[in-house]
Structures are given as C-alpha cells and as structure tokens.
Write a protein that holds these residues in place. Structure first.
Motif, PDB file in Angstrom:
ATOM      1  N   SER A  55      12.505 118.114  42.816  1.00 36.43           N
ATOM      2  CA  SER A  55      12.459 116.649  42.228  1.00 36.43           C
ATOM      3  C   SER A  55      13.622 115.933  42.776  1.00 36.43           C
ATOM      4  N   PRO A  56      13.102 114.960  43.604  1.00 35.57           N
ATOM      5  CA  PRO A  56      14.136 114.071  43.888  1.00 35.57           C
ATOM      6  C   PRO A  56      14.384 112.830  43.182  1.00 35.57           C
ATOM      7  N   SER A  57      15.229 112.171  43.134  1.00 32.26           N
ATOM      8  CA  SER A  57      15.472 110.904  42.476  1.00 32.26           C
ATOM      9  C   SER A  57      15.194 109.792  43.731  1.00 32.26           C
ATOM     10  N   ARG A  58      14.113 109.183  43.528  1.00 34.12           N
ATOM     11  CA  ARG A  58      13.778 108.252  44.698  1.00 34.12           C
ATOM     12  C   ARG A  58      14.785 107.390  44.823  1.00 34.12           C
ATOM     13  N   PRO A  59      14.932 106.489  46.009  1.00 30.92           N
ATOM     14  CA  PRO A  59      16.044 105.829  46.329  1.00 30.92           C
ATOM     15  C   PRO A  59      16.110 104.441  45.382  1.00 30.92           C
ATOM     16  N   GLY A  60      17.381 104.288  44.841  1.00 27.35           N
ATOM     17  CA  GLY A  60      17.354 103.165  43.777  1.00 27.35           C
ATOM     18  C   GLY A  60      17.506 103.901  42.433  1.00 27.35           C
ATOM     19  N   TYR A  61      17.236 105.054  42.295  1.00 27.76           N
ATOM     20  CA  TYR A  61      17.293 105.799  40.921  1.00 27.76           C
ATOM     21  C   TYR A  61      18.418 106.702  40.792  1.00 27.76           C
ATOM     22  N   LEU A  62      19.040 106.622  39.797  1.00 28.02           N
ATOM     23  CA  LEU A  62      20.334 107.560  39.597  1.00 28.02           C
ATOM     24  C   LEU A  62      21.127 107.655  41.084  1.00 28.02           C
ATOM     25  N   ARG A  63      21.378 108.793  41.394  1.00 24.12           N
ATOM     26  CA  ARG A  63      22.459 108.957  42.477  1.00 24.12           C
ATOM     27  C   ARG A  63      21.888 108.808  44.198  1.00 24.12           C
ATOM     28  N   THR A  64      20.564 108.528  44.219  1.00 25.28           N
ATOM     29  CA  THR A  64      19.969 108.358  45.592  1.00 25.28           C
ATOM     30  C   THR A  64      20.211 106.812  45.850  1.00 25.28           C
ATOM     31  N   PRO A  65      20.899 106.459  46.794  1.00 27.75           N
ATOM     32  CA  PRO A  65      21.014 104.836  47.220  1.00 27.75           C
ATOM     33  C   PRO A  65      19.606 104.189  47.579  1.00 27.75           C
ATOM     34  N   LEU A  66      19.717 102.888  47.351  1.00 21.63           N
ATOM     35  CA  LEU A  66      18.332 102.318  47.713  1.00 21.63           C
ATOM     36  C   LEU A  66      18.350 102.241  49.233  1.00 21.63           C
ATOM     37  N   ALA A  67      19.396 102.336  50.042  1.00 14.86           N
ATOM     38  CA  ALA A  67      19.510 102.477  51.392  1.00 14.86           C
ATOM     39  C   ALA A  67      18.740 103.530  51.930  1.00 14.86           C
ATOM     40  N   SER A  68      18.800 104.641  51.306  1.00 18.03           N
ATOM     41  CA  SER A  68      17.994 105.849  51.758  1.00 18.03           C
ATOM     42  C   SER A  68      16.369 105.601  51.954  1.00 18.03           C
ATOM     43  N   GLY A  69      16.145 104.497  51.468  1.00 18.08           N
ATOM     44  CA  GLY A  69      14.277 104.365  51.573  1.00 18.08           C
ATOM     45  C   GLY A  69      13.791 103.328  50.420  1.00 18.08           C
ATOM     46  N   ALA A  70      13.465 102.258  50.820  1.00 22.47           N
ATOM     47  CA  ALA A  70      13.363 101.163  49.703  1.00 22.47           C
ATOM     48  C   ALA A  70      11.878 100.976  49.587  1.00 22.47           C
ATOM     49  N   THR A  71      10.863 101.322  50.675  1.00 22.20           N
ATOM     50  CA  THR A  71       9.533 101.299  50.691  1.00 22.20           C
ATOM     51  C   THR A  71       8.704 102.559  50.812  1.00 22.20           C
ATOM     52  N   PRO A  72       7.739 102.714  50.198  1.00 18.04           N
ATOM     53  CA  PRO A  72       6.899 104.051  50.254  1.00 18.04           C
ATOM     54  C   PRO A  72       6.871 104.701  51.449  1.00 18.04           C
ATOM     55  N   GLU A  73       6.789 104.093  52.544  1.00 17.53           N
ATOM     56  CA  GLU A  73       6.957 104.733  53.903  1.00 17.53           C
ATOM     57  C   GLU A  73       8.307 105.198  54.067  1.00 17.53           C
ATOM     58  N   ALA A  74       9.250 104.508  53.922  1.00 15.62           N
ATOM     59  CA  ALA A  74      10.696 105.292  54.164  1.00 15.62           C
ATOM     60  C   ALA A  74      10.972 106.407  52.999  1.00 15.62           C
ATOM     61  N   GLN A  75      10.383 106.248  51.985  1.00 10.76           N
ATOM     62  CA  GLN A  75      10.445 107.339  50.863  1.00 10.76           C
ATOM     63  C   GLN A  75       9.711 108.584  51.611  1.00 10.76           C
ATOM     64  N   ALA A  76       8.588 108.232  51.980  1.00  7.28           N
ATOM     65  CA  ALA A  76       7.763 109.666  52.472  1.00  7.28           C
ATOM     66  C   ALA A  76       8.912 110.253  53.846  1.00  7.28           C
ATOM     67  N   ASP A  77       9.335 109.577  54.609  1.00  7.69           N
ATOM     68  CA  ASP A  77       9.981 109.964  55.806  1.00  7.69           C
ATOM     69  C   ASP A  77      11.320 110.591  55.013  1.00  7.69           C
ATOM     70  N   LEU A  78      12.006 110.326  54.200  1.00  7.70           N
ATOM     71  CA  LEU A  78      13.007 110.979  53.257  1.00  7.70           C
ATOM     72  C   LEU A  78      12.734 112.253  52.683  1.00  7.70           C
ATOM     73  N   TYR A  79      11.183 112.285  52.395  1.00  5.86           N
ATOM     74  CA  TYR A  79      10.940 113.465  51.581  1.00  5.86           C
ATOM     75  C   TYR A  79      10.882 114.695  52.760  1.00  5.86           C
ATOM     76  N   ALA A  80      10.514 114.262  53.921  1.00  2.00           N
ATOM     77  CA  ALA A  80      10.330 115.287  55.150  1.00  2.00           C
ATOM     78  C   ALA A  80      11.975 115.465  55.490  1.00  2.00           C
ATOM     79  N   ALA A  81      12.916 114.470  55.421  1.00  2.00           N
ATOM     80  CA  ALA A  81      14.245 114.817  55.786  1.00  2.00           C
ATOM     81  C   ALA A  81      14.881 115.797  54.646  1.00  2.00           C
ATOM     82  N   LEU A  82      14.490 115.603  53.451  1.00  2.00           N
ATOM     83  CA  LEU A  82      14.762 116.525  52.432  1.00  2.00           C
ATOM     84  C   LEU A  82      14.486 117.754  52.485  1.00  2.00           C
ATOM     85  N   LEU A  83      12.977 117.977  53.076  1.00  2.00           N
ATOM     86  CA  LEU A  83      12.647 119.422  53.205  1.00  2.00           C
ATOM     87  C   LEU A  83      13.356 119.905  54.429  1.00  2.00           C
ATOM     88  N   ASP A  84      13.716 119.140  55.195  1.00  3.53           N
ATOM     89  CA  ASP A  84      14.634 119.697  56.644  1.00  3.53           C
ATOM     90  C   ASP A  84      16.008 120.198  56.145  1.00  3.53           C
TER      91      ASP A  84
END
Length: 288
Positions: A55-84
């Motif tokens: 369960s990640p906090s999507r960017p802009g929520y709690l301690r995940t900065p918005l710079a980590s991915g503001a769009t759905p596309e960027a958030q999807a890539d962030l999920y893959a990076a989190l799995l890595d």
C-alpha cells in the motif's frame, strides 16, 4: 500516521508505503483522498492470508512527494520502481475509485509485471465533476460541497467513528473513513488528482493483456457504471461484476460476495500467465 509508513528511495523518487498479509502480491492504488493507511484498512476486508498487499501513498499524499509522479502514467511507473526497490518481479494491482487511472496505466505500461487488474468503483474516463456542478442548482452545489467537507472533516469523522465500529468489519470501515483525516498532508495529492482526472484521454484500453476483475455499483453516483462497462468491453480478459443498486461503497455492503471474489481472482492470476482462456467470456457483465 507519521510513524506507520515506511519510506523507500526508488529510481523515480521517494515513496511511502506499508506491506501487510501473505499470499499473492498486489499493489493497492488508493482513492481520492487517501494514503498508505487506506490500503492497510482495505486489507482487513480481505483477511491476513488472502494476499500480500503493498500500500503506497500516491504522490502528493502524506510522505510521498508530488515530484515522484503527478500523473497516472508517472504513478504507474513509480509502482514499478517500488517493486524494483522491494525486489518483487510481478504483482497484481487494485485501483479503488481515484486510484483507477494509475492502476490502468500500470497494466498498460508494464504488462510484463502486471499479473492482474482489479478495478473497484474506479475512474476510467475523463472525470471533471466540477464542470457538471457548475451547471447544477444552488441546492445541489451546496450538498456536494457539504459532502466534500465532511469526508475530510476531523470533527465529523470523530463523531461517526463510534458508529462505524458497530458495523461488520467496523475497524476497517472506520479506518477507510479516516483516510481523509490530516487533510493538510493529503491536499497536494487531492488537488493534483483532479487536475489529472480532467486531463484523461481515451487510451488504448484494448491493449491491456492482464486478466481484469471489474467491480462497480450500478447506481454509483460518484463514478458512473459506464466507466466499468467500457473497460469490460475493451479488455479481452475481463469480468464485470455489476452490483445491482450498489453505490460507491457497494464493495463494502456486498463484501461477503466481493472479497472472496477478489481473493479467488488474485490466487488464479498468480498461478498462471494471462491466456485468452484465463477468464470465460460467459462471466463478463455478470450481475451479483
């Protein structure tokens, strides 16, 4: 709240997350508003041994900065990076409500890593409720603003929490409700979500190869059932379970049917690769 989540530095930026349970791995893309806490409480509906829920906090929520991915596309890539970062090769993804767009993008952009897609009352198409609200009556506008305020109002949630605890799965219901509290730490993500939702364009949904389970209330006033129906038509391996008369909380009101369905789906997709026969066409558009 500040101590319950973990923060990992991925290749695409910091992500706050937490992991619970055991079994097939699934990423929970929380709604709007939300955070890692919402996923932990959703997991209680499923049970400890039903899945390993990330369960990640999507960017802009709690301690995940918005710079980590503001769009759905960027958030999807962030999920893959989190799995890595966690050393995990594949996972399914649950998109709940406002988490739907990023879950869809994970299935589209990382098909080799997405074992299955679960959409629950999830946004699929362009979503701009403020545009419709501008055309509404003053009474309708006042109602909408009151509901929006109450969902993030700590005094209101404090008052209803004891009532929520009396319901079946009361602690999980209370926790899901309270994933809008401490709104100051969620507002950046909340505002960014609505900008991103209004910019959604019709995509190549038919390119999704992962099996999909779509759960939606037929009378959902927040996200129309047409979103779910469109997705069921576009994805080759899709099963739509429309909950007759259900609203945006129908995943809970019908939890005794819905949660075992989700658990069974996760086990199924974790045991085999997606194939054209993984889901029977006869199950598409089934009503429960």
């Amino acid at each position: 709240m500040s101590e319950g989540g973990l923060v990992v530095n991925t290749a695409l930026g910091p992500v706050e997350y937490q992991i619970t349970g055991s079994g097939p791995v699934v990423i929970y893309a929380h709604g709007t508003p939300g955070g890692y806490d919402q996923g932990l409480y959703f997991a209680r509906f499923l049970g400890e041994n039903s899945c390993t829920l990330i369960s990640p906090s999507r960017p802009g929520y709690l301690r995940t900065p918005l710079a980590s991915g503001a769009t759905p596309e960027a958030q999807a890539d962030l999920y893959a990076a989190l799995l890595d970062a966690l050393g995990i090769e594949q996972a399914s993804v649950i998109g709940f409500s406002g988490g739907g767009p990023s879950a869809l993008q994970f299935a589209l952009r990382h098909p080799e890593r997405c074992q299955g897609l679960i959409m629950i009352g999830a946004i699929v198409r362009r979503y701009a409720p403020q545009e419709k609200l501008a055309q509404a009556s003053l009474w309708a506008k006042a109602q909408a603003r009151l509901i929006e305020y109450l969902l993030v109002s700590e005094p209101f949630l404090f008052l209803v929490a004891p009532i929520a605890r009396l319901l079946p799965f009361g602690d999980a219901v209370e926790g899901m409700l309270c994933s809008g509290t401490i709104f100051a730490q969620r507002k950046t993500g909340y505002d960014a979500d609505y900008v991103a939702f209004a910019a959604i364009k019709d995509g190549s949904l038919e390119s999704i190869t992962a099996p999909a389970l779509i759960i939606h209330g037929s009378d959902d006033p927040d996200v129309p059932i047409e979103d779910a129906e469109l997705l069921a038509r576009k994805i080759k391996q899709a099963a739509l379970f429309a909950i007759e008369g259900g609203d945006h909380a129908s995943f809970y009101t019908q939890s005794r049917i819905v949660m075992p369905m989700i658990t069974q789906f996760l086990r199924h997709v974790s045991q085999q690769k997606a194939t054209p026969t993984a889901l029977s066409p006869s199950t598409i558009s089934q009503t429960v």
